[in-house]
Design an enzyme around this catalytic site. Structure first.
Site, PDB file in Angstrom:
ATOM      1  N   ALA A  75       0.803  -1.230   0.000  1.00  0.00           N
ATOM      2  CA  ALA A  75       0.000   0.000   0.000  1.00  0.00           C
ATOM      3  C   ALA A  75       0.842   1.289   0.000  1.00  0.00           C
ATOM      4  O   ALA A  75       0.679   2.127  -0.899  1.00  0.00           O
ATOM      5  CB  ALA A  75      -0.960  -0.032   1.189  1.00  0.00           C
ATOM      6  N   ARG A 108      -5.083   0.274  -8.803  1.00  0.00           N
ATOM      7  CA  ARG A 108      -5.496  -0.820  -7.905  1.00  0.00           C
ATOM      8  C   ARG A 108      -6.521  -0.235  -6.931  1.00  0.00           C
ATOM      9  O   ARG A 108      -6.354   0.887  -6.456  1.00  0.00           O
ATOM     10  CB  ARG A 108      -4.289  -1.422  -7.159  1.00  0.00           C
ATOM     11  CG  ARG A 108      -3.373  -2.213  -8.102  1.00  0.00           C
ATOM     12  CD  ARG A 108      -2.346  -3.042  -7.344  1.00  0.00           C
ATOM     13  NE  ARG A 108      -2.932  -4.202  -6.690  1.00  0.00           N
ATOM     14  CZ  ARG A 108      -2.264  -4.955  -5.792  1.00  0.00           C
ATOM     15  NH1 ARG A 108      -1.027  -4.631  -5.453  1.00  0.00           N
ATOM     16  NH2 ARG A 108      -2.840  -6.003  -5.248  1.00  0.00           N
ATOM     17  N   GLN A 160       4.003 -13.451  -1.838  1.00  0.00           N
ATOM     18  CA  GLN A 160       4.760 -12.298  -1.311  1.00  0.00           C
ATOM     19  C   GLN A 160       5.601 -12.702  -0.093  1.00  0.00           C
ATOM     20  O   GLN A 160       6.675 -12.146   0.138  1.00  0.00           O
ATOM     21  CB  GLN A 160       3.794 -11.172  -0.887  1.00  0.00           C
ATOM     22  CG  GLN A 160       3.169 -10.416  -2.029  1.00  0.00           C
ATOM     23  CD  GLN A 160       1.808 -10.981  -2.390  1.00  0.00           C
ATOM     24  OE1 GLN A 160       1.539 -12.169  -2.197  1.00  0.00           O
ATOM     25  NE2 GLN A 160       0.948 -10.155  -2.951  1.00  0.00           N
ATOM     26  N   ASP A 186      -4.042  -2.490   3.999  1.00  0.00           N
ATOM     27  CA  ASP A 186      -4.198  -1.705   2.770  1.00  0.00           C
ATOM     28  C   ASP A 186      -5.224  -0.591   2.929  1.00  0.00           C
ATOM     29  O   ASP A 186      -5.181   0.406   2.216  1.00  0.00           O
ATOM     30  CB  ASP A 186      -4.594  -2.611   1.603  1.00  0.00           C
ATOM     31  CG  ASP A 186      -3.368  -3.352   1.120  1.00  0.00           C
ATOM     32  OD1 ASP A 186      -2.952  -4.309   1.792  1.00  0.00           O
ATOM     33  OD2 ASP A 186      -2.797  -2.942   0.094  1.00  0.00           O
ATOM     34  N   ASN A 230      -6.541  -6.356   4.375  1.00  0.00           N
ATOM     35  CA  ASN A 230      -5.138  -6.719   4.124  1.00  0.00           C
ATOM     36  C   ASN A 230      -5.135  -7.962   3.242  1.00  0.00           C
ATOM     37  O   ASN A 230      -6.193  -8.501   2.860  1.00  0.00           O
ATOM     38  CB  ASN A 230      -4.397  -6.944   5.448  1.00  0.00           C
ATOM     39  CG  ASN A 230      -2.892  -7.037   5.248  1.00  0.00           C
ATOM     40  OD1 ASN A 230      -2.294  -6.197   4.568  1.00  0.00           O
ATOM     41  ND2 ASN A 230      -2.270  -8.065   5.788  1.00  0.00           N
ATOM     42  N   LYS A 231      -3.949  -8.433   2.923  1.00  0.00           N
ATOM     43  CA  LYS A 231      -3.770  -9.568   2.013  1.00  0.00           C
ATOM     44  C   LYS A 231      -4.661 -10.747   2.405  1.00  0.00           C
ATOM     45  O   LYS A 231      -4.784 -11.068   3.590  1.00  0.00           O
ATOM     46  CB  LYS A 231      -2.295  -9.966   2.031  1.00  0.00           C
ATOM     47  CG  LYS A 231      -1.891 -11.100   1.138  1.00  0.00           C
ATOM     48  CD  LYS A 231      -2.338 -10.954  -0.288  1.00  0.00           C
ATOM     49  CE  LYS A 231      -1.911  -9.651  -0.936  1.00  0.00           C
ATOM     50  NZ  LYS A 231      -2.578  -9.413  -2.246  1.00  0.00           N
TER      51      LYS A 231
END
Ligand code: MRU
Length: 355
Positions: free
Chosen positions: A57, A98, A202, A243, A253-254
């Site tokens: 982010a 995004r 990631q 994020d 978040n992820k």
């Protein structure tokens, strides 16, 4: 009692500006290859954000800020004092690259507001100064979060993290990984566990690489091993980034973060979100209103250029989830620590000044 302190190593940067161009470390290629790409045009920067050359982010916000400098330069060269319309379109394109990380829209809005007050002759230099200030402020915020977050960790203990929240995901140092770096430096951490973070990996490709580069001991686990890791008593904290944090403290978040929060609560493991105040979006009332990106199913069915699922299978690929505020023990920002996040405590930290 804490173990002996270590020097905090912080050797990686993924965003740079030199000779009038933006340089990005291509995160799609790590850890196999360290490749830097050079950008002179704003539309190519928007594409790099979409394609995950750069991700995380705060990092995409800073990248967009430099992208705005390139946009202003091009539009002024092409149209002289009639640059405003094309520049506004370029900024819209950057902001839309995004959808979930609010830092992207926040950075673009900051550059847009700065440009609005300037004479044409001042724009390029002033926007560049603004982008650099944003970059520097992010690193300063990360170091402050590192101190505040590490101050909550009684060591020696084990920490589990998810996705990549380090120097690669920010201007430098990292949010959750900044807390981990600092806690390790203070001798509070005996072991860092990193989720591999399917499907884009990631954790495996980026967090493990970053920690290995900086000599911080890291053990990689499959995402599915996280609850069992907690069960063994090897981790006392989950530390993740965000994020977008809604006004009530719900945090996007992820994908997989929500699973961790549920498992952490069940096992009595503490759950920390580390994020700068630029990740808090007071205009989004709660997690249900956060736009959650979905990416191509191929990211799920293919790995390393090869399909490992049967031809014709469908895949669903939401790349973020939302952890409800009630499952978060603490949100660490550069302006202070929010325990028991709620609308009231989030408002209070937004209204406080950076120390
Ligand atoms: O899809 P990505 O890799 O951009 O997702 C990144 C994350 O989810 C990070 O945890 C988040 O941006 C916080 S990083 C400081």
């Amino acid at each position: 009692m804490n173990a002996a302190p270590h020097p905090i190593l912080d050797s990686i940067r993924a965003i740079a500006w030199s000779e009038g161009s933006l340089k990005l470390l291509d995160q799609r290629k790590l850890p196999d290859e360290v490749v830097w790409l050079s950008f002179d045009r704003c539309d190519a920067v928007a594409e790099a954000i979409r394609d995950m050359v750069v991700r995380g982010a705060p990092a995409i916000g800073i990248t967009a800020a430099y992208g705005a400098v390139l946009a202003a330069r091009d539009r002024i060269r092409a149209s002289g004092k009639d640059w405003h319309r094309g520049f506004a379109d370029d900024l819209d394109q950057l902001a839309a690259a995004r959808p979930t990380a609010v830092n992207l829209g926040w950075a673009v809005a900051r550059l847009r507001a700065r440009a609005a007050k300037l004479a044409t002759s001042e724009v390029e230099e002033a926007l560049f100064a603004e982008a650099q200030a944003m970059h520097d402020e992010d690193i300063t915020a990360n170091r402050r979060m590192g101190e505040l977050g590490a101050g909550l960790i009684q060591g020696p203990c084990g920490v589990l993290t998810h996705c990549n929240t380090g120097s690669l995901a920010t201007g430098g140092f990292g949010t959750a990984l900044g807390v981990i770096r600092t806690a390790y430096g203070q001798g509070c951490l005996s072991q860092v566990y990193a989720d591999e973070t399917r499907p884009w990996l990631q954790g495996a490709r980026l967090t493990a690489w970053e920690l290995v580069q900086d000599s911080i001991p890291v053990t990689l686990i499959c995402d599915g091993a996280a609850a069992w890791l907690m069960r063994t008593g090897k981790v006392q904290w989950v530390v993740v980034g965000a994020d977008r944090i809604a006004a009530n403290g719900d945090a996007a978040n992820k994908i997989g973060t929500y699973n961790l929060a549920i498992a952490a609560r069940y096992h009595g493991v503490r759950f920390m979100v580390a994020a700068p105040t630029s990740t808090i979006d007071p205009a989004t009332p709660d997690g249900g209103s956060i736009p959650l990106e979905e990416r191509a199913g191929e990211e799920v069915t293919r790995l390393g250029g090869r399909s490992f699922a049967p031809e014709g299978v469908q895949a669903w690929n939401p790349v973020f989830d939302v952890t409800p505020a009630g499952l978060i023990d603490v949100i660490v920002t550069e302006r202070g620590v929010v325990t028991a996040p709620s609308h009231k405590t989030i408002q209070a930290v937004l209204q406080s000044q950076s120390p």
